[in-house]
Design a protein around this motif. Sequence first.
Motif, PDB file in Angstrom:
ATOM      1  N   PHE A  20       0.840  -1.247   0.000  1.00  0.00           N
ATOM      2  CA  PHE A  20      -0.047  -0.095   0.063  1.00  0.00           C
ATOM      3  C   PHE A  20       0.904   1.257   0.018  1.00  0.00           C
ATOM      4  CE2 PHE A  20      -2.114   3.328   2.422  1.00  0.00           C
ATOM      5  CZ  PHE A  20      -3.479   3.548   1.566  1.00  0.00           C
ATOM      6  N   LEU A  21       1.827   1.088   0.803  1.00  0.00           N
ATOM      7  CA  LEU A  21       2.871   2.477   1.021  1.00  0.00           C
ATOM      8  C   LEU A  21       3.464   2.615  -0.638  1.00  0.00           C
ATOM      9  CD1 LEU A  21       4.477   1.953   4.374  1.00  0.00           C
ATOM     10  CD2 LEU A  21       2.672   3.727   3.910  1.00  0.00           C
ATOM     11  N   LEU A  22       4.055   1.476  -0.974  1.00  0.00           N
ATOM     12  CA  LEU A  22       4.485   1.579  -2.488  1.00  0.00           C
ATOM     13  C   LEU A  22       3.803   2.247  -3.323  1.00  0.00           C
ATOM     14  CD1 LEU A  22       6.802  -1.789  -2.311  1.00  0.00           C
ATOM     15  CD2 LEU A  22       7.409   0.537  -1.821  1.00  0.00           C
ATOM     16  N   VAL A  23       2.446   1.842  -3.227  1.00  0.00           N
ATOM     17  CA  VAL A  23       1.300   2.091  -4.399  1.00  0.00           C
ATOM     18  C   VAL A  23       1.291   3.492  -4.218  1.00  0.00           C
ATOM     19  CG1 VAL A  23      -1.080   2.179  -4.763  1.00  0.00           C
ATOM     20  CG2 VAL A  23       0.079  -0.042  -4.559  1.00  0.00           C
ATOM     21  N   LEU A  24       1.468   4.243  -2.953  1.00  0.00           N
ATOM     22  CA  LEU A  24       1.137   5.742  -3.043  1.00  0.00           C
ATOM     23  C   LEU A  24       2.292   6.577  -3.104  1.00  0.00           C
ATOM     24  CD1 LEU A  24      -0.944   5.740   0.687  1.00  0.00           C
ATOM     25  CD2 LEU A  24      -1.899   5.899  -1.811  1.00  0.00           C
ATOM     26  N   ALA A  46      -3.205   4.391 -13.620  1.00  0.00           N
ATOM     27  CA  ALA A  46      -2.709   3.136 -12.898  1.00  0.00           C
ATOM     28  C   ALA A  46      -2.825   2.893 -11.558  1.00  0.00           C
ATOM     29  CB  ALA A  46      -1.290   2.959 -13.599  1.00  0.00           C
ATOM     30  N   ARG A  47      -2.594   4.204 -10.907  1.00  0.00           N
ATOM     31  CA  ARG A  47      -2.719   4.006  -9.283  1.00  0.00           C
ATOM     32  C   ARG A  47      -4.133   3.861  -8.811  1.00  0.00           C
ATOM     33  NH1 ARG A  47       2.201   5.184  -6.933  1.00  0.00           N
ATOM     34  NH2 ARG A  47       3.828   6.119  -8.351  1.00  0.00           N
ATOM     35  N   THR A  48      -4.746   4.701  -9.327  1.00  0.00           N
ATOM     36  CA  THR A  48      -6.278   4.868  -8.915  1.00  0.00           C
ATOM     37  C   THR A  48      -6.918   3.655  -9.366  1.00  0.00           C
ATOM     38  OG1 THR A  48      -7.008   6.177 -11.071  1.00  0.00           O
ATOM     39  CG2 THR A  48      -6.269   7.441  -9.042  1.00  0.00           C
ATOM     40  N   SER A  49      -6.681   2.953 -10.236  1.00  0.00           N
ATOM     41  CA  SER A  49      -7.677   1.784 -10.618  1.00  0.00           C
ATOM     42  C   SER A  49      -6.884   0.653 -10.129  1.00  0.00           C
ATOM     43  CB  SER A  49      -7.309   1.590 -12.345  1.00  0.00           C
ATOM     44  OG  SER A  49      -6.177   1.577 -12.677  1.00  0.00           O
ATOM     45  N   TYR A  50      -5.812   0.672  -9.433  1.00  0.00           N
ATOM     46  CA  TYR A  50      -5.146  -0.621  -8.984  1.00  0.00           C
ATOM     47  C   TYR A  50      -5.954  -1.444  -8.053  1.00  0.00           C
ATOM     48  CZ  TYR A  50      -1.942  -3.436  -6.063  1.00  0.00           C
ATOM     49  OH  TYR A  50      -1.292  -4.388  -5.528  1.00  0.00           O
ATOM     50  N   ARG A  51      -6.802  -1.022  -7.142  1.00  0.00           N
ATOM     51  CA  ARG A  51      -7.423  -1.693  -6.019  1.00  0.00           C
ATOM     52  C   ARG A  51      -8.904  -2.138  -6.639  1.00  0.00           C
ATOM     53  NH1 ARG A  51      -5.422  -1.817  -1.295  1.00  0.00           N
ATOM     54  NH2 ARG A  51      -3.709  -0.631  -0.834  1.00  0.00           N
ATOM     55  N   THR A  52      -9.472  -1.501  -7.594  1.00  0.00           N
ATOM     56  CA  THR A  52     -10.764  -1.705  -8.048  1.00  0.00           C
ATOM     57  C   THR A  52     -10.885  -2.545  -9.341  1.00  0.00           C
ATOM     58  OG1 THR A  52     -11.183   0.547  -8.931  1.00  0.00           O
ATOM     59  CG2 THR A  52     -11.774  -0.123  -6.469  1.00  0.00           C
ATOM     60  N   GLN A  53      -9.799  -2.229 -10.340  1.00  0.00           N
ATOM     61  CA  GLN A  53      -9.799  -2.615 -11.432  1.00  0.00           C
ATOM     62  C   GLN A  53      -8.592  -3.051 -12.047  1.00  0.00           C
ATOM     63  OE1 GLN A  53     -11.847   0.943 -13.333  1.00  0.00           O
ATOM     64  NE2 GLN A  53     -13.490  -0.450 -13.771  1.00  0.00           N
ATOM     65  N   ILE A  54      -7.921  -4.008 -11.537  1.00  0.00           N
ATOM     66  CA  ILE A  54      -6.655  -4.545 -11.685  1.00  0.00           C
ATOM     67  C   ILE A  54      -6.103  -4.533 -12.989  1.00  0.00           C
ATOM     68  CG2 ILE A  54      -6.919  -6.864 -11.558  1.00  0.00           C
ATOM     69  CD1 ILE A  54      -3.760  -4.943  -9.801  1.00  0.00           C
ATOM     70  N   ASP A  55      -6.943  -5.175 -14.118  1.00  0.00           N
ATOM     71  CA  ASP A  55      -6.547  -4.935 -15.242  1.00  0.00           C
ATOM     72  C   ASP A  55      -6.472  -3.860 -16.042  1.00  0.00           C
ATOM     73  OD1 ASP A  55      -6.416  -7.973 -15.400  1.00  0.00           O
ATOM     74  OD2 ASP A  55      -8.552  -8.138 -15.608  1.00  0.00           O
ATOM     75  N   GLY A  84       4.793  -5.412 -12.159  1.00  0.00           N
ATOM     76  CA  GLY A  84       5.132  -6.527 -11.103  1.00  0.00           C
ATOM     77  C   GLY A  84       4.293  -6.383  -9.931  1.00  0.00           C
ATOM     78  N   ILE A  85       3.939  -5.420  -9.242  1.00  0.00           N
ATOM     79  CA  ILE A  85       2.859  -5.217  -8.467  1.00  0.00           C
ATOM     80  C   ILE A  85       1.673  -5.775  -8.659  1.00  0.00           C
ATOM     81  CG2 ILE A  85       1.721  -3.477  -7.095  1.00  0.00           C
ATOM     82  CD1 ILE A  85       4.039  -1.804  -6.891  1.00  0.00           C
ATOM     83  N   CYS A  86       1.241  -5.222  -9.806  1.00  0.00           N
ATOM     84  CA  CYS A  86      -0.277  -5.845 -10.318  1.00  0.00           C
ATOM     85  C   CYS A  86      -0.154  -7.282 -10.718  1.00  0.00           C
ATOM     86  CB  CYS A  86      -0.543  -5.185 -11.669  1.00  0.00           C
ATOM     87  SG  CYS A  86      -0.797  -3.394 -11.735  1.00  0.00           S
ATOM     88  N   TYR A  87       0.648  -7.871 -11.136  1.00  0.00           N
ATOM     89  CA  TYR A  87       0.573  -9.292 -11.359  1.00  0.00           C
ATOM     90  C   TYR A  87       0.703 -10.143 -10.187  1.00  0.00           C
ATOM     91  CZ  TYR A  87       0.639  -8.857 -16.430  1.00  0.00           C
ATOM     92  OH  TYR A  87       0.061  -8.718 -17.854  1.00  0.00           O
TER      93      TYR A  87
END
Length: 203
Positions: A20-24, A46-55, A84-87
């Motif tokens: 989470f810290l790395l994402v921010l 990419a950041r804002t969609s990470y938690r709800t729409q990973i694709d 890498g984080i997403c996968y």
Amino acid sequence: TQKWKRLINSIHLMIRFIIFLLVLSPVYAVGSDEDAKRLDELEQLARTSYRTQIDSSIYYAREITKYDSNVYDTSYAFALNWLGICYMNKGLSDSANMWYEKAIDFAQRRSIFDIINKAYLNRSINYFGQGDYQKALEQSFNALENFHKTGDTIGEAHASYNIANAFNRLERYEEAKEYYHKAEKTYQNLNPKWSLANVYNAL
């Protein structure tokens, strides 16, 4: 036992917190005109969609990689690590590791230290999730060394915590305690104290 269950749960929570810290933590592209503006937009998407729409997050990161890496190297490095984080989030550990390798290699050649540090730390988390605690340990030490070089004490604490977790799983308990205590010194000065609570639970 209940103690081990609590420890495993706390480790999983801490790993999520570190991600989470790395994402921010932003990495800004250095460029000009419309391309630079678009790259900044893609990074934020990419950041804002990470938690709800990973694709969607993966799509935006891949779009960044289509730009000239020689001109927009910080954005390009961000995208490699982000993929890498997403996968890793999708549970595709091998794919995640491939992107972390690419991020480390590219960032090292361009001296983008922020991404080098994060990619090593992320890679350690990825190996830990795969149950390869020896490789997790090696990557955590790489992260610790690089965070130390750049004076990032919070990064050092995260790396120390990961080292302790790996030592713990390898049943090297005295070494685990040593690195939990190293993480503790930094976490004591942070607010909120959530990270510190996980260290104490592990101890």
